[in-house]
Design a protein around this motif. Structure first.
Motif, short mmCIF file in Angstrom:
data_model
loop_
_atom_site.label_atom_id
_atom_site.label_comp_id
_atom_site.label_asym_id
_atom_site.label_seq_id
_atom_site.Cartn_x
_atom_site.Cartn_y
_atom_site.Cartn_z
N ARG A 78 0.64 -1.23 0.04
CA ARG A 78 -0.03 -0.06 -0.04
C ARG A 78 0.97 1.12 0.12
O ARG A 78 1.15 1.79 1.07
N PRO A 79 1.22 1.60 -1.04
CA PRO A 79 2.33 2.72 -1.11
C PRO A 79 1.43 4.22 -0.59
O PRO A 79 2.35 4.83 0.04
N GLU A 80 0.29 4.17 -0.80
CA GLU A 80 -0.31 5.34 -0.16
C GLU A 80 -0.42 5.33 1.12
O GLU A 80 -0.32 6.58 1.97
N VAL A 81 -0.27 4.16 2.11
CA VAL A 81 -0.05 4.10 3.44
C VAL A 81 1.46 4.53 3.78
O VAL A 81 1.82 4.99 4.91
N GLN A 82 2.45 3.95 3.04
CA GLN A 82 3.65 4.29 3.35
C GLN A 82 3.93 5.96 3.20
O GLN A 82 4.48 6.51 3.93
N GLY A 83 3.20 6.45 2.22
CA GLY A 83 3.24 8.10 1.88
C GLY A 83 2.53 8.74 3.18
O GLY A 83 3.02 9.80 3.55
N LEU A 84 1.64 8.33 3.65
CA LEU A 84 0.75 8.82 4.92
C LEU A 84 1.70 8.79 5.87
O LEU A 84 1.66 9.60 6.69
N ARG A 85 2.27 7.73 6.19
CA ARG A 85 3.24 7.61 7.50
C ARG A 85 4.31 8.74 7.39
O ARG A 85 4.97 9.20 8.28
N LEU A 90 4.53 15.92 9.91
CA LEU A 90 3.80 16.73 10.62
C LEU A 90 4.15 16.60 12.32
O LEU A 90 4.32 17.91 13.00
N VAL A 91 4.54 15.49 12.94
CA VAL A 91 5.20 15.69 14.14
C VAL A 91 6.31 16.33 14.34
O VAL A 91 6.46 17.03 15.37
N ALA A 92 7.26 16.16 13.60
CA ALA A 92 8.57 17.09 13.46
C ALA A 92 8.35 18.61 13.52
O ALA A 92 8.84 19.44 14.19
N VAL A 93 7.64 18.72 12.34
CA VAL A 93 7.29 20.34 12.20
C VAL A 93 6.64 20.88 13.52
O VAL A 93 6.83 22.06 13.94
N TYR A 94 5.58 20.26 14.05
CA TYR A 94 5.03 20.72 15.34
C TYR A 94 5.86 20.87 16.34
O TYR A 94 5.98 21.78 17.15
N HIS A 95 6.91 19.75 16.44
CA HIS A 95 7.61 19.84 17.57
C HIS A 95 8.74 21.25 17.60
O HIS A 95 8.99 21.60 18.58
N VAL A 96 9.27 21.15 16.21
CA VAL A 96 10.30 22.21 16.04
C VAL A 96 9.94 23.47 16.05
O VAL A 96 10.40 24.52 16.86
N TRP A 97 8.76 24.01 15.59
CA TRP A 97 8.29 25.41 15.16
C TRP A 97 6.87 25.75 16.00
O TRP A 97 6.99 26.95 16.63
N LEU A 98 6.19 24.78 16.39
CA LEU A 98 4.86 25.27 16.93
C LEU A 98 4.58 24.78 18.22
O LEU A 98 3.58 25.41 18.85
N GLY A 99 5.42 24.01 18.81
CA GLY A 99 5.41 23.60 20.09
C GLY A 99 4.12 22.86 20.38
O GLY A 99 3.62 22.97 21.62
N GLY A 100 3.46 22.31 19.90
CA GLY A 100 2.08 21.50 19.97
C GLY A 100 2.18 20.19 19.40
O GLY A 100 3.13 19.61 19.20
N VAL A 101 0.96 19.54 19.51
CA VAL A 101 0.47 18.29 18.84
C VAL A 101 -0.14 18.41 17.61
O VAL A 101 -1.30 18.97 17.47
N SER A 102 0.34 17.31 16.67
CA SER A 102 -0.26 17.60 15.37
C SER A 102 -1.41 16.49 14.98
O SER A 102 -1.94 16.70 14.03
N GLY A 103 -1.43 15.24 15.70
CA GLY A 103 -2.15 14.26 15.36
C GLY A 103 -1.45 13.21 14.88
O GLY A 103 -1.86 12.04 14.54
N GLY A 104 -0.18 13.59 14.26
CA GLY A 104 0.59 12.49 13.57
C GLY A 104 0.81 11.24 14.33
O GLY A 104 0.93 10.30 13.51
#
Length: 695
Positions: A31-38, A44-58
Motif C-alpha cells: 500500500r504505497p499510499e499508506v507508506q506516504g501517509l506515514r 507533521l510531528v517534527a514540524v509541530y515539535h520544532v516550530w509550533l510547540g504543539g501536537v499535530s495528531g501525527g
C-alpha cells in the motif's frame, strides 16, 4: 527491507505488486499510499515539535497505521491456518524495532552527559532504561508531564518515546487477542474476521469510553495511558478487517475520500485545540482522516491523493520515517539546551529538520537495514530473540552502572555532611566554618530522590478514603489517642517542604499530626481560585477539619512571585484566619520562600554557583517586611513564622548556604537544606506561639 515504525508488519511478498483500481483496497498488496501517509505523519510531528510547540495528531496516525498493518498480516496468517506463532512474531518484531532505539538512546545519553545540566542526568538515566523496556509512557504519566509545554528546552530528550512504548505494549497484546480470535473462530466455526470484529469492537468501545472520561478528569495522565490509547489501535484493526472483507466503493467517492482524509490529517493540529482534548473525542479527527485515506486506496487517478502519497520522495522517506521520528526530538532538545532557547528560530528549525532527516536516514541505512537483513526470514526465532535481548541489555547495563555511581556519590557526600555541609547552621554564628572547595555541595543535583518531605507514616485507610481521587500526598505521625492536640498541614508544595519543622514541633509537644498536600493547590477560600479540583479539595479539607476537631493548622501565609518582589499575603488568608478563629483553631502560617523565572540548578550548572543571576539581591525576591506580620495584631489565633533570614541572609538570596544547595528547581527547597533550618524554625515557634499551643 527495513521498515519504519509500524511497517515491521508489512507483508514481504507484496512489496512491488501493482495496486488495484477497481474500488477495493487490496489487503494482499503493498500500500504505497499508506507508506506516504506515514511520511506525512512523521513530518507533521517534527514540524509541530520544532516550530509550533504543539501536537499535530501525527502520532495518532502512526498508532492507527501500525494496528492496521499488524491486523492485516496476522489475520491472513490465521486464515491460512498457520497459527498464532507468538514467540516467532514477537522475536521478529522487536529484533527489528529495537536496534535503532538502542543507537538513539545511547547517543542521546552521550549528548546529555556532554551538554545537559547535571541536574538532568539522573532523570535521563531512568528514562533511558524505561525506554528500553517500553515503559516510558508510564514514567511520563506518573510524573504528569505536560506534553504541551511551550518551553521544550526543559523536556526530557526521551519524552517522545512514549508513543513507541505504547506501541510496543500493543505489539505484545494484539497477537494474544488475535490468537484468541483464531481459537474462538475454530470452535464457533465462524470466520476469523467476524470474531475479531466483535473482539476489537469491544476493545474500542471500552477504551474510548475510558479515554473520554480520563481525558476530562486527568488529561496529563491520560495522554500517556496505554488504556486510553487502545481504541486508536482497535479502530485501525477494524478498518483492516473491513478491507479483508472486501469493501468496494466507487472511484469518484474514493477520490473525494482520499483528499478529504489527507487534508484532515494535515490541518488537525491547526484546527483543534489539542491541549486538554487528546486522546478523547478530538483524536477521532486525525484517525478518521487516516481511515479515509486507507479506504480510498489506490484510485489510479493522477490527481488522486494516493498519487501524491505514492511519489518516490515520500516512499523513500517513508522507509526512514521510524528512524527520523526517533532522532528528531533529542536533536531538538539538545539544540534548545545548547542555545538556551525555548523554541527554534525559523532558519535553525529548517537545519534541525534536515539534520534529523539525514541522521534518520543514516540510522536506517547502517543500523536498521543491516540488522533487519541479519535477522531476516532465514534467522531462527532464538537468534532474533537474542538480538532483541542484547539490545535491551546494551541500555540497561550502562544505565544501571551510572545509577549506582551517582547513588554512591550521594551516599558518600551524606556521610560527611554534618561537618562539611552544615547548611543554615553557619548563619547561627559562633563558629569559624570555611567551605572546602574540594567538598561537593549537597544535595547531589543528579539525585533528587528523598528531597521531597513526608511524615513518617502513611495515612490510615479512613483518611485515604476521605481524600480519595484528589491526588494528595497524605502522611502522618503515629496517632496517639491520648494526645490533647490534633494538628494538620494543609496547602501546596511550599507547605510540604516545611514538614520536617512542623513534625519537630508536633513531636516535641506530643501532638497528632496529619499532612494532606496537593501541589499547586494553596489552601485559600474557594472563591479565590479558578481551579475546580482545588476548590473541591479545599471544601473536602474544611469538612475533615470540622469532623475531626483539628486544633492547629500549618500552612503558608504569603506568596512570592517569580519575576520580581511582588510578595503578598496569600489570597483570602485573612478570611481563613477569621474563619478558623471562630472555630477555635490556631493557624501557624510560614512565610513563602523566593521563586525564580528559571531553574536555579540549571543556572548554577551553566553560570556557576557564584554568578549574580543565581544569587539575586533579597529586595528583588521578597518584600521589605513579611506581609503577614501585621495580621498577628488582629488575629490572636495566628502564629507567624518567617524564615527568610535563613534563606536570604545579608541582603542576598544565595544559591547555596553552608555548602548545601538552597533550591532544587525554580521555587522549591530540597529537604537537605530545610533540615538544617528546623532548629531555628522550632525556636521561632516557641517564642511566638500563644499559651494555648505553647509547650
Amino acid at each position: 527491507m527495513s521498515r519504519p515504525l509500524s511497517a515491521a508488519l508489512t507483508p514481504r511478498a507484496a512489496r512491488t505488486s501493482a495496486p488495484p483500481t477497481d474500488g477495493a483496497p487490496d489487503a494482499h498488496r503493498f500500500r504505497p499510499e499508506v507508506q506516504g501517509l506515514r511520511t506525512v505523519a512523521v513530518l507533521l510531528v517534527a514540524v509541530y515539535h520544532v516550530w509550533l510547540g504543539g501536537v499535530s495528531g501525527g502520532v495518532d496516525v502512526f498508532l492507527f497505521i501500525s494496528a492496521f498493518l499488524m491486523t492485516l498480516s496476522y489475520v491472513r496468517r490465521l486464515e491460512a491456518g498457520r497459527g498464532a506463532q507468538l514467540g516467532r512474531y514477537w522475536a521478529r518484531t522487536f529484533s527489528r524495532l529495537l536496534p535503532p532505539v538502542v543507537v538513539t538512546v545511547l547517543g542521546t545519553l552521550v549528548a546529555v552527559r556532554l551538554f545537559f545540566p547535571s541536574d538532568r542526568w539522573y532523570a535521563a538515566i531512568e528514562e533511558a532504561a524505561a525506554t528500553a523496556v517500553y515503559a516510558q509512557n508510564w514514567v511520563l504519566a506518573v510524573n504528569a508531564v505536560d506534553y504541551y509545554a511551550a518551553d521544550t528546552s526543559l523536556a526530557s530528550p526521551f519524552q517522545h518515546f512514549w508513543s513507541l512504548s505504547v506501541q510496543g505494549q500493543v505489539f505484545l497484546l494484539w497477537p494474544l487477542l488475535l490468537g484468541l480470535c483464531g481459537v474462538l473462530a475454530r470452535r464457533l466455526r465462524q470466520p476469523v474476521t467476524r470474531v475479531a470484529a466483535v473482539v476489537f469492537g469491544v476493545v474500542l468501545v471500552a477504551s474510548f469510553a475510558f479515554a473520554v472520561v480520563t481525558t476530562r478528569e486527568a488529561q496529563a495522565f491520560a495522554y500517556f495511558d496505554t488504556r486510553a490509547r487502545l481504541w486508536e489501535f482497535a479502530l485501525g484493526s477494524l478498518l483492516a478487517l473491513a478491507v479483508l472483507r472486501g469493501v468496494r466503493l466507487p472511484r469518484a467517492l474514493r477520490l473525494v475520500m482520499g483528499w478529504t482524509g489527507l487534508v484532515a490529517v494535515a490541518v488537525c493540529g491547526l484546527v483543534l485545540d489539542v491541549q486538554g482534548s487528546f486522546p478523547g473525542w478530538a483524536a477521532l479527527w486525525p484517525l478518521t482522516g487516516a481511515g479515509l485515506v486507507v479506504l480510498a486506496g489506490q484510485t489510479g487517478h493522477r490527481r488522486g491523493a494516493d498519487a501524491l502519497l505514492s511519489r518516490p520522495p515520500l516512499l523513500v522517506l517513508g522507509r526512514a520515517s521510524y528512524a527520523v521520528y526517533l532522532v528528531h526530538w533529542p536533536v531538538l532538545v539538545t539544540y534548545l539546551v545548547l542555545t538556551d532557547r525555548e523554541k527554534a528560530t525559523l532558519l535553525h528549525g529548517v537545519f534541525l529538520l534536515l539534520g534529523s532527516i539525514v541522521l534518520g536516514v543514516l540510522v536506517q541505512r547502517f543500523v536498521e537495514q543491516p540488522l533487519a537483513v541479519g535477522a531476516g526470514s532465514d534467522a531462527t526465532t532464538a537468534r532474533r530473540a537474542g538480538l532483541a535481548g542484547l539490545c535491551v541489555l546494551l541500555v540497561l547495563l550502562p544505565a544501571a552502572g551510572a545509577r549506582i555511581a551517582l547513588d554512591r556519590q550521594a551516599r558518600e557526600a551524606a556521610e560527611r555532611a554534618a561537618v562539611e555541609n552544615p547548611g543554615a547552621a553557619v548563619l547561627a554564628g559562633g563558629g569559624s566554618w570555611e567551605r572546602d572547595p574540594q567538598v561537593p555541595t549537597i544535595p547531589n543535583p543528579l539525585v533528587r530522590e528523598g528531597q521531597w518531605s513526608a511524615l513518617p507514616e502513611g495515612c490510615d485507610s479512613a483518611t485515604e478514603e476521605w481524600f480519595e481521587g484528589y491526588k494528595v500526598a497524605c502522611s502522618a505521625l503515629p496517632v496517639d489517642p491520648g494526645a490533647e492536640v490534633d494538628a494538620m498541614v494543609i496547602g501546596n508544595s511550599h507547605a510540604e517542604q516545611w514538614l520536617p519543622a512542623f513534625q519537630e514541633i508536633a513531636e516535641s509537644r506530643g501532638w497528632n499530626l496529619l499532612s494532606v498536600i496537593r501541589g499547586a493547590c494553596r489552601y485559600q477560600p474557594v472563591d479565590t481560585t479558578d481551579d475546580a479540583e482545588c476548590q473541591e479539595l479545599i471544601r473536602l479539607t474544611d469538612r475533615y477539619i470540622a469532623d475531626h476537631d483539628v486544633d492547629v493548622v500549618f500552612t503558608t501565609s504569603t506568596v512570592t512571585a517569580a519575576g520580581g518582589p511582588g510578595e503578598q499575603i496569600a489570597p483570602g488568608f485573612e478570611r481563613v484566619l477569621a474563619d478558623f478563629r471562630s472555630r477555635g483553631i490556631t493557624v501557624v502560617g510560614i512565610r513563602d520562600n523566593p521563586r525564580f523565572p528559571f531553574n536555579m540548578v540549571t543556572c548554577i550548572d551553566q553560570e556557576g554557583p557564584d554568578a549574580e543571576r543565581c544569587n539575586p539581591p533579597r529586595e528583588q525576591k521578597l518584600a521589605p517586611r513579611n506581609p503577614a506580620e501585621p495580621l498577628t495584631a488582629r488575629h490572636e489565633n495566628f502564629v507567624s513564622l518567617d524564615m527568610s533570614d535563613w534563606i536570604c541572609p545579608d541582603g542576598t538570596c544565595p544559591s547555596r548556604i553552608g555548602n548545601r544547595w538552597v533550591y532544587m528547581d525554580d521555587n522549591h527547597m530540597p529537604r537537605d537544606y530545610v533540615l538544617t533550618m528546623v532548629p531555628y524554625a522550632v525556636e521561632q515557634f516557641e517564642q511566638r506561639a500563644p499559651e494555648s499551643v505553647a509547650p
